[in-house]
Design a protein around this motif. Structure first.
Motif, PDB file in Angstrom:
ATOM      1  N   VAL A  28      40.924  36.787  54.830  1.00  0.00           N
ATOM      2  CA  VAL A  28      40.231  35.782  54.329  1.00  0.00           C
ATOM      3  C   VAL A  28      39.038  35.649  55.079  1.00  0.00           C
ATOM      4  N   PHE A  91      44.324  43.511  38.256  1.00  0.00           N
ATOM      5  CA  PHE A  91      44.105  43.980  39.374  1.00  0.00           C
ATOM      6  C   PHE A  91      44.438  45.334  39.710  1.00  0.00           C
ATOM      7  N   ARG A 107      42.929  43.985  46.630  1.00  0.00           N
ATOM      8  CA  ARG A 107      41.448  43.303  46.930  1.00  0.00           C
ATOM      9  C   ARG A 107      40.897  42.091  45.948  1.00  0.00           C
ATOM     10  N   ASP A 108      40.259  41.064  46.359  1.00  0.00           N
ATOM     11  CA  ASP A 108      39.892  40.013  45.747  1.00  0.00           C
ATOM     12  C   ASP A 108      40.634  39.196  44.962  1.00  0.00           C
ATOM     13  N   MET A 109      41.700  38.799  45.477  1.00  0.00           N
ATOM     14  CA  MET A 109      42.774  37.937  45.070  1.00  0.00           C
ATOM     15  C   MET A 109      42.150  36.630  44.919  1.00  0.00           C
ATOM     16  N   PRO A 110      42.194  35.842  43.782  1.00  0.00           N
ATOM     17  CA  PRO A 110      41.549  34.432  43.903  1.00  0.00           C
ATOM     18  C   PRO A 110      42.294  33.410  44.494  1.00  0.00           C
ATOM     19  N   ALA A 111      41.805  32.505  45.318  1.00  0.00           N
ATOM     20  CA  ALA A 111      42.479  31.667  46.322  1.00  0.00           C
ATOM     21  C   ALA A 111      42.248  30.471  45.542  1.00  0.00           C
ATOM     22  N   GLY A 115      36.976  31.144  46.219  1.00  0.00           N
ATOM     23  CA  GLY A 115      36.843  32.340  47.024  1.00  0.00           C
ATOM     24  C   GLY A 115      37.922  33.442  46.566  1.00  0.00           C
ATOM     25  N   THR A 116      38.037  34.463  47.430  1.00  0.00           N
ATOM     26  CA  THR A 116      39.040  35.457  47.373  1.00  0.00           C
ATOM     27  C   THR A 116      39.547  35.871  48.752  1.00  0.00           C
ATOM     28  N   TYR A 117      40.618  36.616  48.713  1.00  0.00           N
ATOM     29  CA  TYR A 117      41.471  37.124  49.930  1.00  0.00           C
ATOM     30  C   TYR A 117      41.916  38.451  49.508  1.00  0.00           C
ATOM     31  N   ASP A 118      42.094  39.463  50.772  1.00  0.00           N
ATOM     32  CA  ASP A 118      42.801  40.682  50.421  1.00  0.00           C
ATOM     33  C   ASP A 118      44.156  40.620  50.924  1.00  0.00           C
TER      34      ASP A 118
END
Length: 239
Positions: A28, A91, A107-111, A115-118
């Motif tokens: 993150v 995804f 990649r780019d999972m919605p938090a 924002g996003t996280y991997d």
């Protein structure tokens, strides 16, 4: 419109089956953290499902949907999660088979906080066994006198000799959410033994649960079990 499994590419990277998470690195905003958690994932008939309890949010995290390979790239399209139906998300998954299972990079999972996280995950194979009930099932009806709760929803994926479900229902003014997963063994009569591994339902994990599962036809399934001494009949449609 749901995709026709007969028209989709088979899973070229890994076999349909049940897999257990062996470890995950979450990134993150450039900060990484290693995590261990009880999480299962099943791929069956171009469908996927995963479920776990997130200690960081103190909530269930579960999702299911379509898993399609196109030109060597796996795309997962969620259609439901622990909060209800999901639309508009896709995804692309970097997935590679290993000697013990597979690795998965998302990649780019919605938090939830924005924002996003991997995620970089390592998975171990539990089983690639095939069975007559394999596939994704959506609860259509529930008939029982065992509870005064209502508005039950449930998604259940069976594959690799295992199962995962997540469900929700209204009880005493609150929306209650649960998930569970475990191993599944059936005999020729359709009598099934589900052995829970992990669940948010108290007393479910580590216990054997007897269930009568029957295919009504290719698209419909019934499941009958006892809850607190009262019969519960659940009807499902294939998704």
């Amino acid at each position: 419109m749901k995709p026709d499994p007969s028209s989709l590419d088979a899973m070229p990277g890994i076999d349909d089956g049940a897999y257990m998470l062996d470890g995950v690195i979450k990134t993150v905003a450039g900060e990484t953290s290693k995590m261990l958690r009880d999480q299962m994932k099943i791929y069956a008939n171009n469908r996927f499902m995963f479920a776990f309890f997130d200690d960081l949010t103190n909530k269930i995290d579960a999702a299911t949907g379509y898993a399609v390979w196109v030109d060597g790239v796996l795309t997962e399209t969620p259609i439901a999660n622990q909060d209800g139906p999901v639309k508009g998300l896709n995804f692309e998954i970097a997935l590679n088979s290993t000697a013990i299972g597979f690795t998965q990079i998302v990649r780019d999972m919605p938090a939830e906080s924005g924002g996003t996280y991997d995620l970089d995950e390592v998975w171990k194979t539990l089983s690639t066994e095939k069975g007559p009930f394999d596939g994704l099932w959506k609860l259509q009806a529930r008939d029982t006198e065992a509870s005064d709760c209502s508005n039950f929803t449930e998604m259940k994926l069976i594959g690799g000799g295992h199962y995962i479900f997540f469900q929700g229902f209204d009880c005493k003014g609150d929306r209650v959410k649960h998930f569970g997963f475990g191993s599944l063994q059936t005999d020729q009569s359709g009598r099934a033994s589900e052995t829970g591994l992990t669940s948010t339902i108290e007393g479910y994990g580590g216990e054997e649960h007897l269930v009568d599962i029957k295919l009504v036809d290719d698209e419909h399934m019934t499941q009958v079990f006892m809850l607190d001494g009262v019969e519960v009949v659940q009807s499902y449609i294939r998704v």
